[in-house]
Design a protein around this motif. Structure first.
Motif, PDB file in Angstrom:
ATOM      1  N   LEU A 137       0.841  -1.197   0.000  1.00 15.76           N
ATOM      2  CA  LEU A 137       0.000   0.000   0.000  1.00 15.76           C
ATOM      3  C   LEU A 137       0.880   1.252   0.000  1.00 15.76           C
ATOM      4  O   LEU A 137       1.890   1.317   0.689  1.00 15.76           O
ATOM      5  CB  LEU A 137      -0.914   0.037   1.227  1.00 15.76           C
ATOM      6  CG  LEU A 137      -1.874  -1.136   1.448  1.00 15.76           C
ATOM      7  CD1 LEU A 137      -2.793  -0.837   2.630  1.00 15.76           C
ATOM      8  CD2 LEU A 137      -2.699  -1.434   0.202  1.00 15.76           C
ATOM      9  N   ARG A 138       0.451   2.226  -0.793  1.00 17.46           N
ATOM     10  CA  ARG A 138       1.107   3.530  -0.807  1.00 17.46           C
ATOM     11  C   ARG A 138       0.028   4.605  -0.819  1.00 17.46           C
ATOM     12  O   ARG A 138      -1.067   4.374  -1.350  1.00 17.46           O
ATOM     13  CB  ARG A 138       2.024   3.657  -2.029  1.00 17.46           C
ATOM     14  CG  ARG A 138       1.322   3.342  -3.338  1.00 17.46           C
ATOM     15  CD  ARG A 138       2.208   3.396  -4.568  1.00 17.46           C
ATOM     16  NE  ARG A 138       3.179   2.326  -4.684  1.00 17.46           N
ATOM     17  CZ  ARG A 138       3.752   1.980  -5.828  1.00 17.46           C
ATOM     18  NH1 ARG A 138       3.429   2.617  -6.970  1.00 17.46           N
ATOM     19  NH2 ARG A 138       4.619   1.010  -5.873  1.00 17.46           N
ATOM     20  N   VAL A 139       0.288   5.768  -0.246  1.00 17.58           N
ATOM     21  CA  VAL A 139      -0.714   6.836  -0.231  1.00 17.58           C
ATOM     22  C   VAL A 139      -0.196   8.035  -1.016  1.00 17.58           C
ATOM     23  O   VAL A 139       1.004   8.276  -1.096  1.00 17.58           O
ATOM     24  CB  VAL A 139      -1.083   7.276   1.207  1.00 17.58           C
ATOM     25  CG1 VAL A 139      -1.766   6.134   1.946  1.00 17.58           C
ATOM     26  CG2 VAL A 139       0.133   7.772   1.979  1.00 17.58           C
ATOM     27  N   ASP A 140      -1.126   8.784  -1.591  1.00 10.59           N
ATOM     28  CA  ASP A 140      -0.793   9.968  -2.383  1.00 10.59           C
ATOM     29  C   ASP A 140      -1.681  11.120  -1.929  1.00 10.59           C
ATOM     30  O   ASP A 140      -2.903  11.060  -2.069  1.00 10.59           O
ATOM     31  CB  ASP A 140      -1.011   9.680  -3.872  1.00 10.59           C
ATOM     32  CG  ASP A 140      -0.643  10.868  -4.761  1.00 10.59           C
ATOM     33  OD1 ASP A 140      -0.100  11.855  -4.240  1.00 10.59           O
ATOM     34  OD2 ASP A 140      -0.900  10.791  -5.977  1.00 10.59           O
ATOM     35  N   ALA A 141      -1.060  12.171  -1.366  1.00  7.38           N
ATOM     36  CA  ALA A 141      -1.811  13.315  -0.854  1.00  7.38           C
ATOM     37  C   ALA A 141      -1.933  14.455  -1.854  1.00  7.38           C
ATOM     38  O   ALA A 141      -2.667  15.412  -1.604  1.00  7.38           O
ATOM     39  CB  ALA A 141      -1.165  13.830   0.427  1.00  7.38           C
ATOM     40  N   ASN A 142      -1.210  14.388  -2.965  1.00 10.05           N
ATOM     41  CA  ASN A 142      -1.274  15.453  -3.972  1.00 10.05           C
ATOM     42  C   ASN A 142      -1.142  16.850  -3.355  1.00 10.05           C
ATOM     43  O   ASN A 142      -1.911  17.754  -3.668  1.00 10.05           O
ATOM     44  CB  ASN A 142      -2.562  15.371  -4.787  1.00 10.05           C
ATOM     45  CG  ASN A 142      -2.564  14.210  -5.757  1.00 10.05           C
ATOM     46  OD1 ASN A 142      -3.398  13.307  -5.632  1.00 10.05           O
ATOM     47  ND2 ASN A 142      -1.647  14.184  -6.706  1.00 10.05           N
ATOM     48  N   MET A 143      -0.190  16.998  -2.426  1.00 11.58           N
ATOM     49  CA  MET A 143       0.119  18.288  -1.790  1.00 11.58           C
ATOM     50  C   MET A 143      -1.017  18.797  -0.913  1.00 11.58           C
ATOM     51  O   MET A 143      -1.113  19.992  -0.637  1.00 11.58           O
ATOM     52  CB  MET A 143       0.470  19.353  -2.837  1.00 11.58           C
ATOM     53  CG  MET A 143       1.516  18.960  -3.850  1.00 11.58           C
ATOM     54  SD  MET A 143       1.977  20.305  -4.971  1.00 11.58           S
ATOM     55  CE  MET A 143       0.420  20.596  -5.843  1.00 11.58           C
ATOM     56  N   GLY A 144      -1.885  17.897  -0.432  1.00 11.82           N
ATOM     57  CA  GLY A 144      -3.106  18.317   0.258  1.00 11.82           C
ATOM     58  C   GLY A 144      -2.943  18.743   1.705  1.00 11.82           C
ATOM     59  O   GLY A 144      -3.887  19.267   2.293  1.00 11.82           O
ATOM     60  N   TRP A 145      -1.784  18.508   2.297  1.00 14.99           N
ATOM     61  CA  TRP A 145      -1.570  18.863   3.697  1.00 14.99           C
ATOM     62  C   TRP A 145      -0.526  19.968   3.844  1.00 14.99           C
ATOM     63  O   TRP A 145       0.290  20.186   2.942  1.00 14.99           O
ATOM     64  CB  TRP A 145      -1.067  17.647   4.477  1.00 14.99           C
ATOM     65  CG  TRP A 145      -2.049  16.538   4.649  1.00 14.99           C
ATOM     66  CD1 TRP A 145      -3.354  16.627   5.031  1.00 14.99           C
ATOM     67  CD2 TRP A 145      -1.799  15.126   4.474  1.00 14.99           C
ATOM     68  NE1 TRP A 145      -3.926  15.377   5.100  1.00 14.99           N
ATOM     69  CE2 TRP A 145      -2.999  14.437   4.760  1.00 14.99           C
ATOM     70  CE3 TRP A 145      -0.677  14.382   4.105  1.00 14.99           C
ATOM     71  CZ2 TRP A 145      -3.105  13.053   4.691  1.00 14.99           C
ATOM     72  CZ3 TRP A 145      -0.765  13.001   4.032  1.00 14.99           C
ATOM     73  CH2 TRP A 145      -1.974  12.341   4.325  1.00 14.99           C
ATOM     74  N   ASP A 146      -0.542  20.643   4.996  1.00 15.60           N
ATOM     75  CA  ASP A 146       0.613  21.456   5.353  1.00 15.60           C
ATOM     76  C   ASP A 146       1.569  20.554   6.128  1.00 15.60           C
ATOM     77  O   ASP A 146       1.287  19.376   6.352  1.00 15.60           O
ATOM     78  CB  ASP A 146       0.212  22.707   6.140  1.00 15.60           C
ATOM     79  CG  ASP A 146      -0.501  22.411   7.455  1.00 15.60           C
ATOM     80  OD1 ASP A 146      -0.229  21.350   8.069  1.00 15.60           O
ATOM     81  OD2 ASP A 146      -1.316  23.233   7.901  1.00 15.60           O
ATOM     82  N   ILE A 147       2.703  21.080   6.563  1.00 17.23           N
ATOM     83  CA  ILE A 147       3.727  20.236   7.170  1.00 17.23           C
ATOM     84  C   ILE A 147       3.234  19.567   8.452  1.00 17.23           C
ATOM     85  O   ILE A 147       3.396  18.348   8.639  1.00 17.23           O
ATOM     86  CB  ILE A 147       5.003  21.052   7.432  1.00 17.23           C
ATOM     87  CG1 ILE A 147       5.642  21.448   6.091  1.00 17.23           C
ATOM     88  CG2 ILE A 147       5.996  20.263   8.278  1.00 17.23           C
ATOM     89  CD1 ILE A 147       6.795  22.419   6.211  1.00 17.23           C
ATOM     90  N   ALA A 148       2.588  20.329   9.322  1.00 19.43           N
ATOM     91  CA  ALA A 148       2.104  19.767  10.587  1.00 19.43           C
ATOM     92  C   ALA A 148       1.047  18.697  10.338  1.00 19.43           C
ATOM     93  O   ALA A 148       1.059  17.633  10.981  1.00 19.43           O
ATOM     94  CB  ALA A 148       1.557  20.880  11.476  1.00 19.43           C
ATOM     95  N   GLN A 149       0.113  18.982   9.435  1.00 14.55           N
ATOM     96  CA  GLN A 149      -0.923  18.000   9.115  1.00 14.55           C
ATOM     97  C   GLN A 149      -0.314  16.724   8.535  1.00 14.55           C
ATOM     98  O   GLN A 149      -0.740  15.610   8.873  1.00 14.55           O
ATOM     99  CB  GLN A 149      -1.908  18.594   8.107  1.00 14.55           C
ATOM    100  CG  GLN A 149      -2.805  19.688   8.641  1.00 14.55           C
ATOM    101  CD  GLN A 149      -3.593  20.376   7.540  1.00 14.55           C
ATOM    102  OE1 GLN A 149      -3.154  20.475   6.389  1.00 14.55           O
ATOM    103  NE2 GLN A 149      -4.777  20.865   7.889  1.00 14.55           N
ATOM    104  N   ALA A 150       0.676  16.889   7.660  1.00 16.17           N
ATOM    105  CA  ALA A 150       1.299  15.735   7.021  1.00 16.17           C
ATOM    106  C   ALA A 150       1.991  14.844   8.036  1.00 16.17           C
ATOM    107  O   ALA A 150       1.846  13.614   8.007  1.00 16.17           O
ATOM    108  CB  ALA A 150       2.290  16.200   5.957  1.00 16.17           C
ATOM    109  N   VAL A 151       2.756  15.445   8.934  1.00 15.47           N
ATOM    110  CA  VAL A 151       3.472  14.654   9.939  1.00 15.47           C
ATOM    111  C   VAL A 151       2.478  13.904  10.823  1.00 15.47           C
ATOM    112  O   VAL A 151       2.632  12.703  11.096  1.00 15.47           O
ATOM    113  CB  VAL A 151       4.396  15.553  10.777  1.00 15.47           C
ATOM    114  CG1 VAL A 151       4.990  14.772  11.945  1.00 15.47           C
ATOM    115  CG2 VAL A 151       5.502  16.133   9.902  1.00 15.47           C
TER     116      VAL A 151
END
Length: 331
Positions: A137-151
């Protein structure tokens, strides 16, 4: 471009505009428009997304012209391992979407969709893991988060044994910060760069800055096979070839690119043909048992007529070719 530009009039005369209906909404659209070019070597595709300005879209035109006027490189493999693509659907729809793929051994899951929550993402990934316990499994956020949200999100999602996370935040420096913060937290989840490569004036900066563990590369956005092979040779990162939501014509070019890479350690994102309810040929380029064949595609004349949109859209695409051609001619 690595080849001499053919006359504009010739390109326009051999262009065919199509509109492909999609089975599910993907990247916010339910219909995909593309312009196909017939040339001496075969067919090429120009399908830069409609919001892209000529400067960016011109690279996509270069790729389409290359495919129509140049032979594909000698393949190093006859088939390409491919991942299934799971759009940001509700957890209850995961099974019905994935069952359309033939034996998915690798699943790319869209996350960070506007209007959805992290809980939606976790439920989608959890259901995919439940249904396909052995799949990568791999996930793709397409730049949808900011840094804090991504972490925060990737810490939670990493519980599902992910292969990698693709472009969680915009930009190259953002990727580097996310990767560093995850490592500091003891999480070794690999980070893949996509938009940071294809939307940047210098795709190799991702490698130089250590912003990612691998690069997801698409043939059209970077100008075609020759351009991508050059980038892949210079980058000291693993490469995954992916679709730009192409028709079977564009997928054929992407498969030819993947087949020419010296190494192919990851399944490629080239099984997006299943997302279309119709395609430009009677035998679309689809995977069998998780592998895509490497072959040229010749659209059916009946399909070109059937899928042709209204004249206003045809004219819009032809004018776009003129704008992008001017960019290439003046480069």
């Amino acid at each position: 471009m690595s080849i001499e530009l053919p006359p504009l009039a010739e390109v326009l005369a051999n262009s065919h505009v199509v509109r492909l209906p999609m089975r599910v909404k993907f990247r916010g659209i339910t219909q995909r428009e593309a312009l196909l070019i017939k040339g001496p070597a075969g067919w090429g595709e120009f399908s830069a997304f409609v919001e892209y300005a000529p400067a960016e879209a011109s690279r996509w035109l270069a790729a389409g012209i290359e495919a129509a006027y140049e032979s594909f490189p000698e393949p190093l493999r006859a088939t390409i391992p491919v991942n299934a693509t799971l759009p940001a659907v509700a957890a209850s729809e995961v099974g019905s979407v994935l069952e359309k793929y033939d034996a998915p051994h690798t699943i790319k899951i869209k996350v960070a969709e506007k209007g959805q929550s992290l809980q939606d993402d976790l439920a989608r990934v959890a259901e995919a893991r439940r249904l396909y316990p052995q799949a990568a499994l791999r996930v793709d956020a397409n730049m949808g988060w900011d840094i804090a949200q991504a972490v925060h999100a990737l810490k939670a999602l990493s519980d599902y044994d992910l292969q990698y996370a693709e472009q969680p935040v915009p930009g190259i420096t953002g990727l580097a910060q996310v990767r560093e913060q995850l490592r500091n937290a003891g999480i070794t989840l690999k980070i893949a760069a996509d938009e940071a490569v294809r939307k940047h004036t210098d795709p190799l900066e991702v490698s130089r800055l250590g912003a990612a563990d691998l690069m997801v590369i698409k043939a059209q956005p970077l100008g075609g096979i020759a351009a991508v092979l050059d980038i892949a040779q210079q980058a000291e990162l693993d490469v995954v070839i992916s679709s730009a939501l192409d028709s079977s014509v564009g997928l054929a070019q992407a498969a030819a690119l993947a087949s020419a890479l010296p190494e192919l350690p990851y399944a490629c994102g080239l099984s997006t043909g299943t997302l279309f309810a119709d395609d430009v040929c009677s035998e679309p380029l689809l995977a069998t048992a998780g592998y895509l064949p490497v072959r040229r595609i010749n659209p059916d004349s009946d399909k070109l007529k059937q899928l042709r949109p209204e004249q206003q859209r045809v004219d819009w695409w032809l004018h776009r070719v003129e704008q992008c051609y001017e960019q290439l001619a003046n480069a």
